[in-house]
Scaffold this motif. Structure first.
Motif, PDB file in Angstrom:
ATOM      1  N   LEU A 173     -20.602  11.390  50.835  1.00  0.00           N
ATOM      2  CA  LEU A 173     -20.216  11.088  52.215  1.00  0.00           C
ATOM      3  C   LEU A 173     -19.417  12.229  52.832  1.00  0.00           C
ATOM      4  O   LEU A 173     -19.509  12.486  54.044  1.00  0.00           O
ATOM      5  CB  LEU A 173     -19.415   9.794  52.263  1.00  0.00           C
ATOM      6  N   ASP A 174     -18.647  12.926  52.014  1.00  0.00           N
ATOM      7  CA  ASP A 174     -17.861  14.056  52.513  1.00  0.00           C
ATOM      8  C   ASP A 174     -18.735  15.233  52.939  1.00  0.00           C
ATOM      9  O   ASP A 174     -18.256  16.152  53.623  1.00  0.00           O
ATOM     10  CB  ASP A 174     -16.871  14.529  51.444  1.00  0.00           C
ATOM     11  N   GLN A 175     -19.999  15.230  52.537  1.00  0.00           N
ATOM     12  CA  GLN A 175     -20.908  16.312  52.922  1.00  0.00           C
ATOM     13  C   GLN A 175     -21.438  16.150  54.353  1.00  0.00           C
ATOM     14  O   GLN A 175     -22.014  17.080  54.911  1.00  0.00           O
ATOM     15  CB  GLN A 175     -22.097  16.374  51.961  1.00  0.00           C
ATOM     16  N   ILE A 176     -21.246  14.975  54.943  1.00  0.00           N
ATOM     17  CA  ILE A 176     -21.758  14.747  56.300  1.00  0.00           C
ATOM     18  C   ILE A 176     -21.029  15.638  57.291  1.00  0.00           C
ATOM     19  O   ILE A 176     -19.800  15.727  57.295  1.00  0.00           O
ATOM     20  CB  ILE A 176     -21.593  13.268  56.696  1.00  0.00           C
ATOM     21  N   ASP A 177     -21.781  16.302  58.130  1.00  0.00           N
ATOM     22  CA  ASP A 177     -21.225  17.146  59.191  1.00  0.00           C
ATOM     23  C   ASP A 177     -20.805  16.225  60.336  1.00  0.00           C
ATOM     24  O   ASP A 177     -21.636  15.808  61.154  1.00  0.00           O
ATOM     25  CB  ASP A 177     -22.280  18.153  59.645  1.00  0.00           C
ATOM     26  N   LEU A 178     -19.520  15.896  60.421  1.00  0.00           N
ATOM     27  CA  LEU A 178     -19.056  14.917  61.400  1.00  0.00           C
ATOM     28  C   LEU A 178     -19.231  15.371  62.851  1.00  0.00           C
ATOM     29  O   LEU A 178     -19.595  14.552  63.704  1.00  0.00           O
ATOM     30  CB  LEU A 178     -17.604  14.539  61.111  1.00  0.00           C
ATOM     31  N   PRO A 179     -18.989  16.654  63.200  1.00  0.00           N
ATOM     32  CA  PRO A 179     -19.266  17.071  64.583  1.00  0.00           C
ATOM     33  C   PRO A 179     -20.740  16.890  64.961  1.00  0.00           C
ATOM     34  O   PRO A 179     -21.057  16.458  66.081  1.00  0.00           O
ATOM     35  CB  PRO A 179     -18.850  18.541  64.596  1.00  0.00           C
ATOM     36  N   ARG A 180     -21.653  17.205  64.042  1.00  0.00           N
ATOM     37  CA  ARG A 180     -23.071  16.996  64.329  1.00  0.00           C
ATOM     38  C   ARG A 180     -23.389  15.506  64.427  1.00  0.00           C
ATOM     39  O   ARG A 180     -24.212  15.089  65.261  1.00  0.00           O
ATOM     40  CB  ARG A 180     -23.933  17.656  63.258  1.00  0.00           C
ATOM     41  N   LEU A 181     -22.744  14.691  63.587  1.00  0.00           N
ATOM     42  CA  LEU A 181     -22.958  13.251  63.672  1.00  0.00           C
ATOM     43  C   LEU A 181     -22.471  12.721  65.021  1.00  0.00           C
ATOM     44  O   LEU A 181     -23.130  11.876  65.638  1.00  0.00           O
ATOM     45  CB  LEU A 181     -22.225  12.539  62.531  1.00  0.00           C
ATOM     46  N   ARG A 182     -21.347  13.214  65.494  1.00  0.00           N
ATOM     47  CA  ARG A 182     -20.848  12.775  66.803  1.00  0.00           C
ATOM     48  C   ARG A 182     -21.841  13.129  67.906  1.00  0.00           C
ATOM     49  O   ARG A 182     -22.086  12.315  68.812  1.00  0.00           O
ATOM     50  CB  ARG A 182     -19.483  13.402  67.087  1.00  0.00           C
ATOM     51  N   ARG A 183     -22.393  14.328  67.843  1.00  0.00           N
ATOM     52  CA  ARG A 183     -23.381  14.714  68.864  1.00  0.00           C
ATOM     53  C   ARG A 183     -24.611  13.827  68.783  1.00  0.00           C
ATOM     54  O   ARG A 183     -25.187  13.437  69.812  1.00  0.00           O
ATOM     55  CB  ARG A 183     -23.765  16.188  68.689  1.00  0.00           C
ATOM     56  N   LEU A 184     -25.043  13.513  67.570  1.00  0.00           N
ATOM     57  CA  LEU A 184     -26.198  12.625  67.395  1.00  0.00           C
ATOM     58  C   LEU A 184     -25.939  11.271  68.046  1.00  0.00           C
ATOM     59  O   LEU A 184     -26.778  10.751  68.799  1.00  0.00           O
ATOM     60  CB  LEU A 184     -26.493  12.464  65.901  1.00  0.00           C
ATOM     61  N   VAL A 185     -24.767  10.677  67.747  1.00  0.00           N
ATOM     62  CA  VAL A 185     -24.446   9.361  68.303  1.00  0.00           C
ATOM     63  C   VAL A 185     -24.359   9.431  69.820  1.00  0.00           C
ATOM     64  O   VAL A 185     -24.866   8.548  70.526  1.00  0.00           O
ATOM     65  CB  VAL A 185     -23.127   8.832  67.702  1.00  0.00           C
ATOM     66  N   GLN A 186     -23.735  10.471  70.333  1.00  0.00           N
ATOM     67  CA  GLN A 186     -23.589  10.592  71.787  1.00  0.00           C
ATOM     68  C   GLN A 186     -24.939  10.739  72.472  1.00  0.00           C
ATOM     69  O   GLN A 186     -25.196  10.108  73.506  1.00  0.00           O
ATOM     70  CB  GLN A 186     -22.692  11.781  72.127  1.00  0.00           C
TER      71      GLN A 186
END
Length: 430
Positions: free
Chosen positions: A100-113
């Motif tokens: 789970l720590d490997q997830i790119d959180l900024p990219r995930l935020r852009r995906l959700v947005q």
């Protein structure tokens, strides 16, 4: 225990029984409902006295009984992180959190947005929407399916299976077995062809077996997807129904993150933790608890324990909640879930202006069970919004994980097959 479509009379139970109340889940199936904040902390934290392993249950479950007890499916044993103790728990949790720590959180935020904006674009011009069916559900499930490595075409079937299990439908046991079978197929596919997803990383970058991976994916989906849908729905319902909260957000006294914490405190999407079992005969909160007795920490009651509420004002967020659990068994994916929920609420606030509940008397229909609580629908009306660049096709989903190198660190022995497994098959071993 009162019907699942009504709120439990927590104060009445406290007055009669104290911090812990004996309840009946089903005829002749009893448990201890843990009502107070401090008592819930003790049950969650003290692994020596309270185990997460359902094989300790003294209820004497048999296969025929379990198949006709949908309320109990979420309580069954699994070879997964949420159902193990001690070293086995730590081994699996270390592997899971490492991935789970490997997830790119900024990219995930852009995906959700991007996905949230696309969903709003579809119905904003007509000035009405159901913020559950047309927003929180499709948004959350699109993100979870992408993270897991499922195709968009798989979402309706997965969603129906998870709803059946967490909502305790009559076919919950069948749905649970089918959900595991879907994870088995995913694991088998990703063994041969890794992708940029959690399933591939669990296979190729952890020592977990294929069976353990399949069960952990089931648990992540059961606890993660439904809770996130309900969390977003509960937060939006609070904003729509409580003028003091919405005005506090408008004036900057509350942020969307504060509203989400307030929701976890007052209206948690998972009202109960799915079970702990006493490891020995003890006196607990003035009651004689036997070895193997089931205890259910009630988050909805513990979060509203008068002993911790004090004089909390409406414009405070309240972060003493236990919605994530705590200690060794705290939610390993809470950062991911918070990011999804915060982004969803933020986009709704930004795009909809001043929405209002579009229901008679501002009442909303709830979907409740022992394990989930949220609005079944959330119809709203608002000023029409006409997007500048509306497109019918959803945006391409960016990867938030790389493809793992195909250097499996252990896990499956050569020739291992992931077994289809129903929880009622074994209360003494896997």
């Amino acid at each position: 225990m009162p019907p699942e479509n009504s709120r439990l009379p927590y104060e009445e139970l406290r007055r009669r029984w104290g911090s812990v109340a004996p309840v009946e889940i089903l005829p002749s199936v009893t448990a201890w409902l843990v009502l107070d904040h401090q008592a819930a902390l003790e049950v969650i934290w003290n692994e020596r006295l309270f185990s997460s392993d359902a094989r300790r249950w003294n209820a004497g479950i048999d296969p025929g009984w379990a198949a006709n007890a949908p309320q109990l499916v979420m309580l069954g044993p699994r070879p997964s992180v949420s159902r193990l103790d001690a070293q086995e728990h730590r081994r699996q949790r270390h592997a899971l959190t490492g991935v789970l720590d490997q997830i790119d959180l900024p990219r995930l935020r852009r995906l959700v947005q991007q996905q949230a904006d696309h969903l709003v674009d579809r119905w904003a011009p007509r000035a009405t929407a159901d913020l559950v069916a047309e927003y929180s559900r499709p948004l959350t499930w699109t993100v979870f399916a992408h993270l897991f490595g499922f195709s968009p075409q798989s979402i309706p079937a997965l969603e129906a299976l998870v709803d059946a299990v967490t909502g305790t439908a009559d076919d919950a046991a069948y749905a649970d077995a089918e959900l595991l079978e879907a994870m088995c197929r995913l694991v088998n596919a990703r063994v041969a062809t890794p992708g940029p997803d959690l399933a591939s990383w669990l296979i190729h970058a952890t020592p977990l077996t294929d069976t353990e991976i399949a069960h952990n994916l089931v648990q992540l989906l059961l606890f993660g997807a439904t809770s996130t849908v309900n969390w977003v729905g509960n937060a939006l319902r609070l904003l729509l129904s409580d003028s003091l909260v919405s005005s506090s957000v408008a004036t900057g006294r509350l942020t969307p993150s504060d509203v989400l914490d307030r929701t976890l405190m007052d209206d948690p999407p998972a009202p109960n933790i799915a079970g702990r079992w006493a490891t020995e005969d003890i006196m607990f909160a003035g009651h004689a608890v036997r070895a193997g007795d089931l205890l259910i920490p009630c988050l909805a009651a513990a979060n509203n324990d008068p002993a911790i509420l004090g004089g909390r004002a409406v414009h405070t967020s309240g972060r003493a909640h236990l919605a994530w659990g705590t200690g060794a068994h705290g939610c390993p994916a809470k950062d991911m879930a918070r990011l999804i929920a915060e982004t969803a609420v933020d986009v709704a606030l930004r795009r909809l202006g001043e929405p209002r509940l579009d229901t008679p008397g501002s009442a909303t229909v709830s979907r409740q069970s022992l394990w989930c609580s949220g609005p079944a629908e959330l119809p709203v009306a608002f000023t029409p919004v006409h997007p500048e660049h509306r497109t019918e096709a959803p945006p391409e989903l960016p990867d938030v994980l790389p493809v793992p190198e195909r250097t499996r660190t252990g896990g499956a022995e050569e020739g291992e097959t992931t077994q289809r497994w129903g929880w009622w098959n074994s209360m003494t071993g896997w």
